[in-house]
Design a protein around this motif. Structure first.
Motif, PDB file in Angstrom:
ATOM      1  N   LEU A 121      -5.397  -0.981   1.515  1.00 38.53           N
ATOM      2  CA  LEU A 121      -4.418  -0.596   1.987  1.00 38.53           C
ATOM      3  C   LEU A 121      -3.955  -0.809   3.258  1.00 38.53           C
ATOM      4  N   ILE A 148      -1.314  -3.089   5.344  1.00 40.37           N
ATOM      5  CA  ILE A 148      -0.298  -2.755   5.898  1.00 40.37           C
ATOM      6  C   ILE A 148       0.301  -3.293   6.845  1.00 40.37           C
ATOM      7  N   THR A 174       0.197  -7.174   7.471  1.00 39.97           N
ATOM      8  CA  THR A 174       1.493  -7.417   6.578  1.00 39.97           C
ATOM      9  C   THR A 174       2.882  -6.880   8.049  1.00 39.97           C
ATOM     10  N   PHE A 175       2.232  -5.875   8.871  1.00 38.44           N
ATOM     11  CA  PHE A 175       3.619  -5.981  10.285  1.00 38.44           C
ATOM     12  C   PHE A 175       3.159  -6.697  10.795  1.00 38.44           C
ATOM     13  N   TYR A 196       5.177 -10.049   9.470  1.00 42.74           N
ATOM     14  CA  TYR A 196       6.049  -9.808  10.786  1.00 42.74           C
ATOM     15  C   TYR A 196       6.799  -9.992  11.816  1.00 42.74           C
ATOM     16  N   MET A 233       7.534  -7.185   2.910  1.00 43.53           N
ATOM     17  CA  MET A 233       7.070  -5.797   3.266  1.00 43.53           C
ATOM     18  C   MET A 233       7.368  -4.541   2.116  1.00 43.53           C
ATOM     19  N   ILE A 262       4.679  -5.592  -1.137  1.00 47.87           N
ATOM     20  CA  ILE A 262       3.253  -5.649  -0.037  1.00 47.87           C
ATOM     21  C   ILE A 262       2.724  -4.043   1.004  1.00 47.87           C
ATOM     22  N   VAL A 263       3.827  -3.629   1.452  1.00 46.23           N
ATOM     23  CA  VAL A 263       3.623  -2.101   1.773  1.00 46.23           C
ATOM     24  C   VAL A 263       3.991  -0.724   0.679  1.00 46.23           C
ATOM     25  N   ILE A 264       5.321  -0.783   0.801  1.00 46.26           N
ATOM     26  CA  ILE A 264       5.573   0.117  -0.189  1.00 46.26           C
ATOM     27  C   ILE A 264       5.471   0.637  -1.367  1.00 46.26           C
ATOM     28  N   CYS A 269       1.550   2.018  -1.645  1.00 43.63           N
ATOM     29  CA  CYS A 269       2.065   2.793  -1.231  1.00 43.63           C
ATOM     30  C   CYS A 269       2.313   4.391  -1.932  1.00 43.63           C
TER      31      CYS A 269
END
Length: 222
Positions: free
Chosen positions: A32, A36, A39-40, A43, A158, A161-163, A166
């Motif tokens: 994870l 993350i 992804t950042f 982005y 975002m 893939i991230v929230i 988590c």
């Protein structure tokens, strides 16, 4: 003795299960974290549609329009050999046209000017650019990679893939905590039951001994 062996076996089994759960949790957190970070990074690099960032020695430009279809589909990631000039008519290049980046086709040169146009534009709709406006020549493109980059650099990407991962990780940890508490309570109940069983057995044994002793005392001496 049987009680102690059983409790030792239960402890070892719970330790193994707890260790396996911790290893799975660490692996999930590691994956994870990488996801993350990637992804950042994506982005941050591709959030500006009018940029072609340099990655591993090549510029990458996302096709925002359909001007080069059917040769290059809209949304594709186009790999640019930075600094390479067009060698023949029909070469695809990335250039700056009036402050806006565009992937276009090379249509020849006139008086030190490079004539460029979109594939599906009318013949008269052309631009004349200088050599300094040409960033590089396209060497390949990938539609699937372009879709992935576009999704990862969007707000929806975002979120997904991230929230969402988590949130799933938090739910996983809560479930594991509940399971661990239930197993601990079950083990305590079994321990209490074993203690009560042993105490009952000891009490029955003592009562039986007391009864036998009483019988022996009541027996008349010969």
């Amino acid at each position: 003795m049987f009680y102690h062996e059983r409790m030792r076996a239960m402890f070892q089994e719970n330790t193994k299960k707890r260790g396996a759960g911790e290893i799975i949790g660490i692996i999930v957190i590691f994956i994870l974290a990488i996801l993350i970070v990637c992804t950042f990074v994506v982005y941050g690099i591709f959030r500006d549609a009018n940029k072609a960032p340099s990655v591993f020695g090549h510029r990458i430009y996302l096709m925002n329009g359909d001007g080069m279809e059917p040769r290059i589909k809209q949304g594709s990631a186009v790999f640019i050999d930075e600094g390479a000039m067009p060698e023949a008519e029909g070469n695809v290049i990335l250039c700056d046209i009036d402050g806006r980046l565009a992937v276009v086709g090379f249509d020849g040169s006139v008086q030190r000017k490079y004539i460029v146009k979109y594939d599906n534009a009318p013949a008269e709709q052309v631009w004349a650019v200088d050599e300094g406006d040409i960033i590089g020549r396209a060497i390949s493109y990938d539609t699937a990679l372009g879709a992935v980059i576009r999704f990862a650099s969007s707000k929806t990407g975002m979120l997904v893939i991230v929230i969402v991962p988590c949130a799933l990780l938090v739910i996983y940890e809560i479930v594991m905590l509940i399971i661990s508490l239930k197993k601990g309570k079950t083990a305590d109940d079994m321990e209490l039951e074993e203690i009560e069983t042993i105490d009952t057995a000891d009490m029955n044994f003592n009562n039986a001994n007391a009864l036998d002793f009483g019988r022996m005392s009541d027996k008349p001496a010969e």
